[in-house]
Design an enzyme around this catalytic site. Structure first.
Site, short mmCIF file in Angstrom:
data_model
loop_
_atom_site.label_atom_id
_atom_site.label_comp_id
_atom_site.label_asym_id
_atom_site.label_seq_id
_atom_site.Cartn_x
_atom_site.Cartn_y
_atom_site.Cartn_z
N ASP A 1 0.86 -1.19 0.00
CA ASP A 1 0.00 0.00 0.00
C ASP A 1 0.89 1.23 0.00
OD1 ASP A 1 -2.19 1.62 0.10
OD2 ASP A 1 -2.68 1.23 2.19
N GLU B 1 -6.32 4.61 -9.48
CA GLU B 1 -7.61 5.15 -9.05
C GLU B 1 -8.21 6.17 -10.01
OE1 GLU B 1 -9.72 6.17 -4.82
OE2 GLU B 1 -7.72 5.34 -5.00
N LYS C 1 -9.34 1.42 -9.70
CA LYS C 1 -9.92 1.67 -8.38
C LYS C 1 -11.05 2.70 -8.50
CE LYS C 1 -7.46 1.92 -4.55
NZ LYS C 1 -6.42 2.36 -3.59
N THR D 1 -13.00 0.58 -3.87
CA THR D 1 -12.34 1.09 -2.67
C THR D 1 -13.31 1.92 -1.82
OG1 THR D 1 -10.35 2.26 -1.91
CG2 THR D 1 -11.50 3.18 -3.83
N PHE E 1 -12.01 -1.01 4.28
CA PHE E 1 -11.04 -0.20 5.02
C PHE E 1 -11.11 -0.49 6.53
CE2 PHE E 1 -9.57 3.59 2.27
CZ PHE E 1 -9.47 2.78 1.16
#
Length: 318
Positions: free
Chosen positions: A17, A96, A132, A156, A178
């Protein structure tokens, strides 16, 4: 004894990440994931300067308004960084879509196709990229269409069970619930003294529930826990399909040499939940009833959008 990182790798795919190319080179993860916040941080590293300049030169060559050029710069930068990362890993990079498109299905689809096109022009096949997208109703519906066209998606900013149900129904490739941000909310909104650690961590409980539900009903959508606040959250999710972990926590696990027990098992899901039907009405009502998911989704979109603007400002000053 093996490190906990090596033990974890035997039961879970590890994803880095970070947008830090040096960290990825050192950590050697299977996959990697970035977002506007990570790209903004990475872009302040002198090592990224050539990518920034290349992105700006390409955007200028495309012409268009100032806004269009800035959008082209950030898209090209994300792809350039992604291509560099892909040269260091065997798996996929997640890139993303602009968070400001989170409530526009058609604009999200268009942006996803643009990003994939840029990767394809660089010689990267669709099978090495995940797009994403925020887990709004509109984002999930965009992913439904993109998956049908062979563009795999990583949904996400996923906090609520309704989001997970909708993503599975849409056939998305992967979700990123998350963990740490869920814990943050409960720490701020629970009575003093409430136990929120270890197996009672609300983020851990949420991901475990989603994982077991998916396996119970045979969904192929990959569950990738994300946004960890501490290594214990990671240990509690050992066995999850994938976990995307920051370099600091990866290093902590690498330095810990005690047994690691598997917690999640694909062939023995701990779930007896009834299968839920998915519809826009059911999704929106469930989100309305889930204050944590509603607040954290909105906050996450705002924060990613703010960092996208900062990244554009940085590029405009080159």
């Amino acid at each position: 004894m093996e490190s906990q990182l090596d033990q974890l790798k035997k039961m879970t795919t590890i994803v880095a990440d970070t947008g830090d190319i040096n960290a990825i080179r050192d950590l050697k993860p299977v996959d990697a994931t970035t977002n506007p916040s990570l790209l903004l941080k990475a872009s302040q590293d002198p090592a990224y300067r050539p990518y920034l300049e290349q992105a700006k030169a390409w955007a200028l060559s495309q012409g268009g308004s100032e806004a269009e050029q800035l959008a082209n710069m950030t898209d090209k930068l994300a792809v350039l960084a992604g291509c560099e990362i892909l040269s260091l890993i065997p798996g996929r990079i997640s890139t993303e879509v602009d968070a400001r498109l989170s409530f526009d299905t058609q604009a999200t689809i268009a942006k996803a196709k643009k990003l994939i096109g840029l990767y394809n022009e660089a010689g990267i096949g669709n099978e090495r990229v995940l797009i994403k997208i925020a887990s709004t109703w509109e984002g999930i519906e965009a992913a439904r269409q993109l998956e049908k066209e062979g563009i795999n998606c990583n949904l996400t900013l996923l906090f609520g069970f309704a989001q997970a149900v909708a993503c599975a129904d849409a056939g998305v490739f992967l979700i990123s619930p998350f963990v740490g941000r869920i814990l943050d909310w409960y720490k701020a909104n629970s009575p003093e003294g409430t136990e929120l650690s270890g197996p009672k961590d609300p983020g851990v409980l949420s991901v475990s529930r989603i994982y077991n539900y998916y396996k119970q009903y045979g969904y192929n959508t990959v569950v990738m826990g994300a946004s960890f606040r501490n290594s214990e959250e990671i240990r509690q999710l050992a066995g999850c399909d994938r976990l995307t972990i920051s370099p600091g926590l990866i290093e902590e696990l690498a330095g810990t040499r005690i047994p690691l027990d598997q917690k999640l098992f694909a062939d023995a899901p701990m779930s007896d939940e009834p299968k839920l039907e998915n519809s826009e009405q059911a999704f929106r009502w469930a989100m309305n009833e889930d204050a944590m998911a509603t607040e954290k989704l909105a906050e996450g979109i705002r924060n990613f959008a703010a960092d996208q603007v900062k990244l554009e400002q940085l590029l405009s000053q080159l």
